[in-house]
Scaffold this active site. Structure first.
Site, PDB file in Angstrom:
ATOM      1  N   GLU A   1       0.824  -1.212   0.000  1.00 31.78           N
ATOM      2  CA  GLU A   1       0.000   0.000   0.000  1.00 31.78           C
ATOM      3  C   GLU A   1       0.856   1.259   0.000  1.00 31.78           C
ATOM      4  OE1 GLU A   1      -3.178  -0.019   2.788  1.00 31.78           O
ATOM      5  OE2 GLU A   1      -3.793  -2.041   2.251  1.00 31.78           O
TER       6      GLU A   1
ATOM      7  N   HIS B   1      -1.583   2.104  -4.956  1.00 31.68           N
ATOM      8  CA  HIS B   1      -1.484   3.435  -5.567  1.00 31.68           C
ATOM      9  C   HIS B   1      -0.149   4.017  -5.148  1.00 31.68           C
ATOM     10  CE1 HIS B   1      -2.470   5.166  -1.642  1.00 31.68           C
ATOM     11  NE2 HIS B   1      -3.504   4.345  -1.587  1.00 31.68           N
TER      12      HIS B   1
ATOM     13  N   CYS C   1      -7.081   3.913  -1.676  1.00 30.45           N
ATOM     14  CA  CYS C   1      -7.256   2.461  -1.752  1.00 30.45           C
ATOM     15  C   CYS C   1      -8.624   1.987  -2.242  1.00 30.45           C
ATOM     16  CB  CYS C   1      -6.935   1.822  -0.407  1.00 30.45           C
ATOM     17  SG  CYS C   1      -7.891   2.451   0.984  1.00 30.45           S
TER      18      CYS C   1
END
Length: 630
Positions: free
Chosen positions: A45, A257, A84
């Site tokens: 993440e 991302h 997210c």
């Protein structure tokens, strides 16, 4: 249990014949069940390609660098949004969230019956699908999406000889981990060698951030957390080796991302959307690879393509409703020319942006240019980051210059254009440069064509999106009856509203009498954006504060307040705080925040509303009350 859940739970039986057929197709394509690849997704993440294998000299990522020597490295891989949940909604469906109504952060969209998680098709084809552990899809996923979805989910629980699709998601480099307490940080890095720590004095600070000790510390911590995550990746890869599965398993590594730092996460710049992507294809499947191990490709790929690609690698037919295109496997499509991005509500703050990127240019359209990047976009979670707090403090003290000052301005340009080759940090906006006019027009056309093609629902206020179509999924409704969503009229209204052109006032006034509430909404929003230049519309705005649509009433009231009509308009905004729709309440709270001291006469009502407010409204009202207390 609704029909979708019934089909999801009973689907393994009800769709049994389909499963057999899919399995047969897969086996025929791959040469028998024993030759079907396993697929392992190792995801993390909130990181950009800040890995040694991507040329980051500050990075300490030995496991991922080793994986890169065995993989093809993708240099143009993109998430469609820098946060997210809406990104994962895209991944799991192979569809753009603005087309299915799941683009807002932490919303609960309603999907049509035929739109399923891509893992359901893999399961029908005989794959064991496990997810460890995050879902966060912005809709209630059916149980049939996974054989197991838990912190204990693992490929090891499959039947003997069964091919698997397994996901392991590491949260250790998430935005929140950069600001761990000292105790938690020391525990996290207890086994680090001296060489594995990142010296803040050597941290590469991007030009859009102020160069302060706080910012350098955050960037160093960000890299430390990547190093920790790198160790976790090494652990999973060793498990695969020990189980004797490496030669039968295609491995993906990517991030959900870009970097979890301010102006990266949540926006549409490459620092937010560009992700690392490594794909290792073992020798028996290397004929499917775009290059030899240790090489790279500049092919543009987007998260919307990942689900179709997994199906293609497994030999499973890609459903026609999927908007992504496979980039590997027998069903790989031609390389795409553009990737696209979107941003709508982010936690408690509303905004609307769209972007399109090719291999050189990035075009961003700000549909709410009157809103700033930060300040009145004060997202409470984001402002916990030390970088964000010091950046805001320096802005308040007037001590910023250059790009850090630009991103603290109180408005945004309607259009942004960047040459990402000459300006990889995207700080030099070329939208007004005659030398790049052709590129601007081409990218603008591509963005508009994409929005039209997917029936982009972001043009509707969130409250309208959730109520306009009744119980019917929005994706289905707008295709079955276009009159429910006159897309072209609404888009034309939005285009006019975002020009920030005072000469448009007469046309914006006309929009306020349109039969469709979304058109009237954009007419009112255009007048808000013009501030006191909208004075000729005062009487029309006054009438619009009684509009049947709460969204129109609220925006008209905000515009009227800017023109001095606070006494009439402020009660309309306060009424919005009592509305039965949570997104109307949130819109009202955001308007109060922008009104600043003009909201003071309603202080008792604001305090009362805060006592019974839900999470997002409470966050905004806390900010309003803090400002009014100064």
């Amino acid at each position: 249990m609704n029909r979708r859940e019934f089909l999801g739970n009973a689907g393994m039986g009800a769709l049994g014949l389909s499963a057999v057929r899919q399995s047969a197709v897969a086996e025929a394509a791959a040469g028998g069940s024993g030759d079907r690849p396993n697929v392992l997704w190792i995801t993390c993440e909130d990181i950009s390609p800040n890995l040694g294998c991507y040329g980051d000299a500050y990075a300490v990522t030995p496991n991922l660098d080793r994986l890169a020597t065995q993989s093809v490295r993708y240099d143009n891989a993109f998430a469609p949004i820098g946060v997210c949940a809406p990104a994962r909604s895209c991944l799991i469906t192979g569809m753009y969230p603005p087309s299915i109504g799941t683009q807002h952060m932490r919303c609960q969209g309603t999907l049509p019956e035929h739109v399923r998680c891509f893992t359901e098709y893999l399961r029908q084809a005989g794959y064991y699908c496990s997810n460890n552990v995050k879902t966060d899809y912005n809709f209630k996923h059916p149980r049939s999406a996974w054989d197991e979805c838990s912190r204990k989910a693992h490929w090891r629980k499959r039947k003997k000889g069964q091919p698997f699709f397994s996901v392991f998601n590491f949260t250790s480099c998430h935005e929140s981990q950069i600001r761990l307490s000292e105790d938690k940080y020391r525990k996290r890095t207890a086994d680090f060698t001296r060489a594995e720590f990142h010296d803040p004095a050597k941290a590469p600070v991007p030009p859009y951030h102020p160069d302060t000790p706080e910012v350098r510390r955050d960037w160093a911590r960000y890299h430390d957390m990547i190093t920790f995550m790198d160790k976790q990746v090494g652990g999973i890869l060793r498990q695969l080796e020990r189980d004797g599965l490496a030669d039968d398993t295609i491995v993906f590594f990517y991030s959900d991302h870009g970097a979890g730092m301010p102006r990266s996460k949540r926006w549409l710049y490459d620092s937010s959307l560009r992700v690392p992507l490594l794909i290792r294809l073992p020798a028996k499947f290397r004929h499917l690879a775009p290059g030899k191990p240790g090489t790279s490709t500049d092919r543009l790929v987007s998260f919307v393509d990942f689900g179709p690609t997994a199906l293609s690698l497994a030999g499973v037919t890609i459903p026609s409703h999927m908007q992504g295109k496979a980039f590997l496997g027998e069903r790989a499509a031609r390389p795409r020319e553009y990737v696209y991005g979107y941003r709508d509500r982010m936690d408690e703050r509303y905004d609307m942006l769209r972007c399109v990127r090719d291999k050189r240019y990035k075009y961003i359209r700000n549909y709410m240019p009157h809103l700033p990047w930060f300040h009145h976009q004060h997202i409470a979670y984001m402002y916990q980051m030390p970088t964000m707090r010091v950046w805001q403090r320096l802005a308040d003290e007037g001590k910023l210059t250059g790009p850090p000052a630009r991103f603290m301005q109180m408005t945004k340009p309607p259009e942004e254009l960047y040459d990402t080759q000459a300006d990889p940090w995207e700080v030099d906006n070329l939208a007004g440069d005659p030398k790049h006019r052709d590129a601007l027009k081409r990218m603008r056309r591509a963005h508009l064509a994409w929005m039209k093609d997917i029936h982009d629902l972001g043009l509707l206020p969130e409250a309208d999106l959730r109520t306009r179509f009744g119980h019917k999924p929005p994706y289905e409704a707008v295709r079955q009856d276009p009159s429910l969503y006159p897309q072209q009229r609404i888009h034309d209204a939005a285009g006019l509203a975002t020009r920030m052109d005072a000469s448009a006032v007469p046309k914006l006034i006309v929009l306020l009498s349109d039969a469709d509430a979304a058109v009237r909404y954009w007419g009112a929003l255009g007048l808000v954006a013009l501030d006191d230049k909208a004075k000729p519309a005062a009487d029309t705005l006054s009438k619009a504060t009684k509009d049947p649509s709460p969204n129109v009433r609220l925006v008209a009231a905000e515009a009227l307040c800017q023109l001095g009509g606070v006494e009439q308009a402020l009660p309309v905004v306060i009424d919005g705080l009592e509305h039965d729709n949570e997104w109307v309440r949130l819109q009202a709270a955001n308007i109060l925040d922008r009104l600043e001291d003009q909201a003071r006469p309603a202080l008792p009502q604001i305090k009362h509303a805060r006592k019974q407010a839900d999470k997002y409204v409470a966050r905004v009202l806390d900010h309003v009350l803090a400002d009014l207390a100064r």
